[in-house]
Design an enzyme around this catalytic site. Structure first.
Site, mmCIF file in Angstrom:
data_model
loop_
_atom_site.group_PDB
_atom_site.id
_atom_site.type_symbol
_atom_site.label_atom_id
_atom_site.label_comp_id
_atom_site.label_asym_id
_atom_site.label_seq_id
_atom_site.Cartn_x
_atom_site.Cartn_y
_atom_site.Cartn_z
ATOM 1 N N ARG A 146 0.843 -1.207 0.000
ATOM 2 C CA ARG A 146 0.000 0.000 0.000
ATOM 3 C C ARG A 146 0.876 1.255 0.000
ATOM 4 O O ARG A 146 0.461 2.318 -0.466
ATOM 5 C CB ARG A 146 -0.962 0.034 1.207
ATOM 6 N N TYR A 187 -14.723 17.158 -16.210
ATOM 7 C CA TYR A 187 -15.213 15.780 -16.098
ATOM 8 C C TYR A 187 -16.276 15.699 -14.985
ATOM 9 O O TYR A 187 -16.058 16.196 -13.877
ATOM 10 C CB TYR A 187 -14.003 14.896 -15.782
ATOM 11 N N ASP A 191 -6.062 18.433 -15.135
ATOM 12 C CA ASP A 191 -6.353 17.103 -15.667
ATOM 13 C C ASP A 191 -5.850 17.090 -17.113
ATOM 14 O O ASP A 191 -6.374 17.794 -17.974
ATOM 15 C CB ASP A 191 -7.866 16.847 -15.594
ATOM 16 N N LYS A 243 -7.530 5.627 -19.660
ATOM 17 C CA LYS A 243 -7.695 6.056 -21.042
ATOM 18 C C LYS A 243 -6.421 5.695 -21.829
ATOM 19 O O LYS A 243 -6.111 4.541 -21.920
ATOM 20 C CB LYS A 243 -8.024 7.550 -21.079
HETATM 21 C C1 LIG Z 1 -12.187 9.021 -17.100
HETATM 22 C C2 LIG Z 1 -11.741 10.361 -16.666
HETATM 23 C C3 LIG Z 1 -11.378 10.616 -15.347
HETATM 24 C C4 LIG Z 1 -11.572 9.614 -14.248
HETATM 25 O O1 LIG Z 1 -10.764 8.515 -14.405
HETATM 26 P P1 LIG Z 1 -11.131 7.084 -13.776
HETATM 27 O O2 LIG Z 1 -9.895 6.303 -14.075
HETATM 28 O O3 LIG Z 1 -12.349 6.605 -14.496
HETATM 29 O O4 LIG Z 1 -11.382 7.292 -12.341
HETATM 30 C C5 LIG Z 1 -10.886 11.871 -15.049
HETATM 31 N N1 LIG Z 1 -10.766 12.831 -15.980
HETATM 32 C C6 LIG Z 1 -11.116 12.620 -17.261
HETATM 33 C C7 LIG Z 1 -10.959 13.726 -18.234
HETATM 34 C C8 LIG Z 1 -11.631 11.389 -17.640
HETATM 35 O O5 LIG Z 1 -12.015 11.189 -18.903
#
Ligand SMILES: *Cc1c(COP(=O)(O)O)cnc(C)c1O
Length: 400
Positions: free
Chosen positions: A59, A112, A185, A210
């Site tokens: 962890r 998001y 982000d 992604k």
């Molecule tokens: C999918 C996504 C997230 C969240 O990611 P997870 O791995 O699903 O928690 C955050 N920001 C953007 C722009 C996303 O497309």
């Protein structure tokens, strides 16, 4: 491998891999273990004295996870990086690192969805953290939103909803002038195509679910930044809230990093072809893709990004919900599903979620078309993707 400058493909193939330590195996082993054992009282005692550099419990730190963190940090030009269980756990850790009860956050109207909920609802209810949502395209709006309680500006550029950009260097300069932190982000562009830390951001967050994962087979997240911030997040938000990335997920990301440059190039090429086809199509009203020279932020994109990924939105000229559904259901290669950034092309219509809460009239009043389609352009042949869209556009109008 020496710490010399290497181009991204070469670095991702070799950097931080100590093959001599694991019998020359060309793929580093998966350290699928919860704990590490020691030879003596003295040895484990010494490990606790040097906790950030020791492996004691997974962890806190794990060699497979740490290897991937090192590689992506290098790609992003970050001092350090930390993997998390999901993009949302990375985002919540980054926000909690900077925010205290009663603070105020400036962010964008189109971030998001779950990040929006986290800020506007959860942090408000639990910690009385206020927020102001701005368009992101007007610097004056950011400046006017600053209050004595403002602590942080949270960006997403391009946004994964409207694909509009923020001028990252200008926002971070404004933030520094007012003593504010910035978190961005960077999931859409990936650390390959955009380097927000070099443009002044304090922390960069990603959903590795992604493009960094890229094969639609894992959920993970990432925070990148200066060593002081990352070390603090490691021992506080990550260790205490516990949203760690499992070694297996990290090992899959390591596999994916081998092809990141190839995949991103192809996603970008395919998406540009698809976007240009849609833009020229008589049955398409608009296309939102920052890689199109006609896009409103194209000049800014050329300045602050070095490439474009594969997620975009468009609006077919279809007036009835029946015809819109017929288009959506006629696609054969584009699979219906949420998420994006994998090898496969996907389609999703925001109306599917929104119509659960709003009438078609209310939805239209929000300025979002019922016909809006979000597509993630995958790694298939672009001509096949274009033929699929063309066929569905024709079928919807004539047969729907
Ligand atoms: C999918 C996504 C997230 C969240 O990611 P997870 O791995 O699903 O928690 C955050 N920001 C953007 C722009 C996303 O497309």
């Amino acid at each position: 491998m020496k710490d010399e400058h290497l181009n991204p493909e070469t670095m991702l193939a070799h950097y931080a891999e100590e093959r001599g330590d694991y019998h020359g195996a060309v793929v580093p082993p998966l350290f699928q273990n919860s704990l590490f054992t020691f030879e003596s009282w003295q040895a484990i005692d010494a490990a606790f004295d040097n906790r950030r550099e020791s492996y004691i419990y997974s962890r806190v730190a794990n060699p497979t996870v740490a290897l991937v963190e090192k590689k992506i940090a290098r790609l992003a030009g970050a001092e350090k990086g930390l993997l998390f269980a999901s993009g949302m756990s990375a985002i919540s850790a980054a926000l909690l690192h900077f925010l205290n009860a009663g603070d105020h956050v400036i962010t964008l109207k189109n971030i998001y969805g779950p990040a929006n909920n986290l800020i506007a609802v959860y942090l408000k209810e639990k910690m009385n953290i206020g927020s102001t949502f701005v368009s992101g395209t007007d610097m004056g709006e950011f400046e006017r939103a600053i209050t004595p309680k403002t602590r942080l500006i949270y960006l997403e550029s391009p946004t994964s909803a409207t694909f509009r950009l923020q001028d990252i260097a200008a926002v971070t300069a404004l933030a520094r002038k007012h003593g504010l932190k910035t978190v961005i982000d960077n999931t859409w562009a990936t650390p390959l195509f955009q380097k927000p830390l070099a443009l002044g951001a304090d922390l960069e967050v990603h959903s590795c679910s992604k493009y960094l994962g890229g094969h639609s087979d894992l959920v993970s997240g990432l925070v990148l930044g200066a060593a002081a911030d990352i070390d603090a997040i490691a021992v506080r938000e990550r260790e205490l809230l516990g949203g760690v990335c499992s070694p297996f997920e990290a090992w899959l990301i390591l596999r994916s990093l081998r092809t990141l440059t190839l995949r991103m190039e192809k996603h970008g090429q395919n998406a540009l072809k698809v976007a240009a086809f849609l833009e020229a199509h008589p049955r398409v009203r608009r296309v939102d893709y920052p890689g199109l020279p006609s896009a409103p932020d194209y000049a800014l994109a050329a300045r602050q990004m070095s490439g474009f990924s594969g997620l975009l939105a468009f609006e077919p000229r279809l007036e009835s919900l029946d015809k819109i559904r017929a288009f959506f259901n006629s696609l054969q290669i584009f699979q219906i599903g949420v998420s994006w950034g994998g090898h496969e092309s996907l389609i999703y219509a925001p109306a599917i979620s929104y119509l659960k809460e709003l009438s078609p009239a209310r939805f239209k009043a929000m300025g979002i078309s019922l016909a809006r389609m979000r597509i993630s352009v995958g790694l298939e042949n672009a001509d096949d993707l274009i033929a699929d869209l063309d066929r569905a556009l024709t079928l919807a109008e004539t047969g729907g």
